[in-house]
Enzyme design. Structure first.
Site, PDB file in Angstrom:
ATOM      1  N   LYS A 136       0.868  -1.183   0.000  1.00 52.21           N
ATOM      2  CA  LYS A 136       0.000   0.000   0.000  1.00 52.21           C
ATOM      3  C   LYS A 136       0.902   1.230   0.000  1.00 52.21           C
ATOM      4  O   LYS A 136       1.630   1.486   0.961  1.00 52.21           O
ATOM      5  CB  LYS A 136      -0.903   0.000   1.231  1.00 52.21           C
ATOM      6  N   LYS A 151      -2.173  -1.471  -3.831  1.00 50.76           N
ATOM      7  CA  LYS A 151      -2.964  -0.240  -3.795  1.00 50.76           C
ATOM      8  C   LYS A 151      -2.027   0.967  -3.919  1.00 50.76           C
ATOM      9  O   LYS A 151      -1.056   1.033  -3.142  1.00 50.76           O
ATOM     10  CB  LYS A 151      -3.739  -0.200  -2.467  1.00 50.76           C
TER      11      LYS A 151
END
Length: 323
Positions: free
Chosen positions: A193, A246
């Site tokens: 992320k 992400k």
């Protein structure tokens, strides 16, 4: 002469030899659950991010299931802050999980503290000392995350999804689940992320913008691909069942590398900023919304993602987006 254009001569040929598709089952809608009843509001306006109360969440979940979805991602946005609200079985997040019981959808529940801490950070902030700057305390945060994951799993979540990027949290969550007889719960780790500029609308909808500093001390440097691979390897070793990348579009190389290296399911999150770029450009008449949405989703799937969390997903079952 090799003539590949033969495969593209007609619309029927184009469809027949399409290599990558985006079935509805591969799309996971994400919703932000708030307190109250009858709440259904798009926040920010035209963002594709929906805040729902538990009653309207259930209605939306049923529409998603009828439209071909197999899973839903849930984020809780409590009206009052406090860590107890994250770990109690009566928490808003747990209520949201229970509200979707019986819909036939796999319930993926976010595990993070950013909507619960007063400062909006993903963990417990500790002030600096001995000349060292302050920051999120990794180990005390992990303890709370494990409690939160257990509460969500006990409420019926089939998947818990730690998105905090603390070190060792997958191992702690897996151990806590096993200890409490919840070992069949899947762990979807946000393994890579990035500290991205693409999260702005999400932080508005989730009421989770940091009130001081930023998240670069725990979210990843977007420039570091090799480090991302180490993060993924560590999470698999700790017991993660699935890996999340992400944002999606700026990490297609990592999705492809993970797909080539591991056989676990790969999930990509097409984040709020990625949605906004397409939606706003389409609103300005610069691009075709449907074609651009499909092209981005196809590219994420082509890179190797099994599932895509996307704010375009509801458009599919509403008939606004044909994939």
């Amino acid at each position: 002469m090799l003539r590949n254009r033969r495969f593209r001569r007609t619309e029927s040929l184009l469809r027949l030899f399409t290599e990558t598709d985006v079935p509805a089952r591969a799309l996971v809608p994400a919703y932000f659950v708030v307190e109250g009843s009858g709440v259904r509001r798009e926040l920010p306006e035209n963002s594709g991010l929906w805040q729902l109360s538990c009653d309207t969440l259930r209605e939306e979940a049923q529409r998603a299931r009828d439209g071909g979805a197999e899973a839903i991602m849930l984020f809780a946005v409590p009206s009052e802050k406090g860590l107890a609200r994250a770990t109690e079985g009566s928490s808003l997040a747990c209520q949201a999980v229970r509200a979707c019981e019986g819909t036939g959808l796999v319930r993926m529940a976010d595990v993070c503290l950013c909507s619960y801490t007063a400062d909006g950070h993903c963990g417990l902030w500790r002030e600096g000392h001995h000349g060292r700057p302050g920051g999120v305390d990794n180990d005390s945060t992990v303890e709370v995350l494990a409690e939160m994951a257990v509460a969500l799993a006990a409420s019926g979540a089939e998947v818990v999804a730690p998105s905090d990027m603390m070190d060792g949290r997958v191992a702690a969550i897996r151990a806590a689940l096993e200890r409490d007889g919840l070992g069949d719960t899947l762990v979807l780790s946000y393994a890579a992320k990035m500290a991205s500029a693409m999260y702005g609308p999400f932080r508005h909808a989730a009421d989770s913008a940091p009130q001081h500093g930023d998240r670069r001390g725990y979210q990843m440097n977007p420039a570091n691909g090799r480090e991302a691979m180490r993060e993924m390897a560590a999470d698999i070793a700790e017991g993660a069942d699935m890996l999340m990348m992400k944002p999606a579009l700026t990490n297609l190389d990592l999705i492809a590398a993970a797909r080539a290296r591991w056989d676990v399911p790969i999930v990509a999150y097409q984040v709020s900023g990625e949605y906004a770029m397409v939606a706003e450009a389409a609103r300005a008449g610069r691009i075709d919304r449907q074609r651009a949405a499909r092209e981005t989703l196809v590219s994420i799937r082509r890179a190797g993602a099994d599932l895509v969390v996307s704010y375009f997903a509801p458009d599919v079952w509403a008939g606004k987006l044909v994939l």
